[in-house]
Design a protein around this motif. Sequence first.
Motif, mmCIF file in Angstrom:
data_model
loop_
_atom_site.group_PDB
_atom_site.id
_atom_site.type_symbol
_atom_site.label_atom_id
_atom_site.label_comp_id
_atom_site.label_asym_id
_atom_site.label_seq_id
_atom_site.Cartn_x
_atom_site.Cartn_y
_atom_site.Cartn_z
ATOM 1 N N UNK A 88 0.845 -1.173 0.000
ATOM 2 C CA UNK A 88 0.000 0.000 0.000
ATOM 3 C C UNK A 88 0.892 1.238 0.000
ATOM 4 N N UNK A 89 0.613 2.202 -0.864
ATOM 5 C CA UNK A 89 1.422 3.429 -0.917
ATOM 6 C C UNK A 89 1.361 4.211 0.402
ATOM 7 N N UNK A 90 2.495 4.848 0.711
ATOM 8 C CA UNK A 90 2.616 5.658 1.921
ATOM 9 C C UNK A 90 2.999 7.065 1.485
ATOM 10 N N UNK A 91 2.322 8.070 2.057
ATOM 11 C CA UNK A 91 2.716 9.456 1.821
ATOM 12 C C UNK A 91 3.754 9.834 2.857
ATOM 13 N N UNK A 92 4.873 10.345 2.402
ATOM 14 C CA UNK A 92 6.010 10.659 3.250
ATOM 15 C C UNK A 92 6.467 12.082 2.945
ATOM 16 N N UNK A 93 6.528 12.923 3.976
ATOM 17 C CA UNK A 93 6.999 14.292 3.782
ATOM 18 C C UNK A 93 8.491 14.331 4.061
ATOM 19 N N UNK A 94 9.267 14.690 3.045
ATOM 20 C CA UNK A 94 10.720 14.766 3.152
ATOM 21 C C UNK A 94 11.167 16.130 2.645
ATOM 22 N N UNK A 95 11.863 16.846 3.505
ATOM 23 C CA UNK A 95 12.379 18.176 3.151
ATOM 24 C C UNK A 95 11.277 19.090 2.628
ATOM 25 N N UNK A 96 10.087 18.962 3.226
ATOM 26 C CA UNK A 96 8.974 19.829 2.886
ATOM 27 C C UNK A 96 8.153 19.405 1.689
ATOM 28 N N UNK A 97 8.510 18.310 1.052
ATOM 29 C CA UNK A 97 7.786 17.821 -0.116
ATOM 30 C C UNK A 97 7.147 16.481 0.208
ATOM 31 N N UNK A 98 5.875 16.324 -0.165
ATOM 32 C CA UNK A 98 5.178 15.056 0.053
ATOM 33 C C UNK A 98 5.493 14.127 -1.109
ATOM 34 N N UNK A 99 5.923 12.917 -0.769
ATOM 35 C CA UNK A 99 6.229 11.882 -1.756
ATOM 36 C C UNK A 99 5.312 10.693 -1.502
ATOM 37 N N UNK A 100 4.757 10.127 -2.549
ATOM 38 C CA UNK A 100 3.990 8.889 -2.436
ATOM 39 C C UNK A 100 4.966 7.752 -2.739
ATOM 40 N N UNK A 101 5.164 6.893 -1.759
ATOM 41 C CA UNK A 101 6.143 5.809 -1.866
ATOM 42 C C UNK A 101 5.388 4.488 -1.838
#
Length: 152
Positions: free
Chosen positions: A1-14
């Motif tokens: 299942x995809x996870x939304x991850x905020x890294x350095x102020x940007x949201x990434x769907x992983x």
Amino acid sequence: MPVDLTVNGTVHRVDLPEDVPLLWVLRDALNLTGTKYGCGVASCGACTVQIDGEAVRSCQVALGDVWGAVITIEGHGTPDALSALQQAWIDHQVAQCGYCQSGQILQAAALLAENPRPTDAEIDSAMAGNLCRCGTYPRIRAAIKSAAGMEG
């Protein structure tokens, strides 16, 4: 299942298994290679990042256990606007091989956020889990003190 991850102020769907260590998500999925692999067992500090301001060893935090916003060395200042710690690292010529420095800087940033005027003993204690094979510990301490506006 995809996870939304905020890294350095940007949201990434992983879209990776939740048990994948954050270190490999950052390096392999997001191509943020400033965070280094050292030991894989949280003993060296090379993989240190911050999660909600707390210094953590990304090799031991699973993707599914990330509890907040992640900051890596790429998000701690920019080439055009260095952080006070990055500038102090340059001024005190801390880096030799440089491999451990991203983890050192993020650990130091967490220390200064919690304790803006640390003593030598407090710096040594906070930084004890971040190893430097080049032995630049006196320079690291001086750079932290300089970034804190103390003598360095």
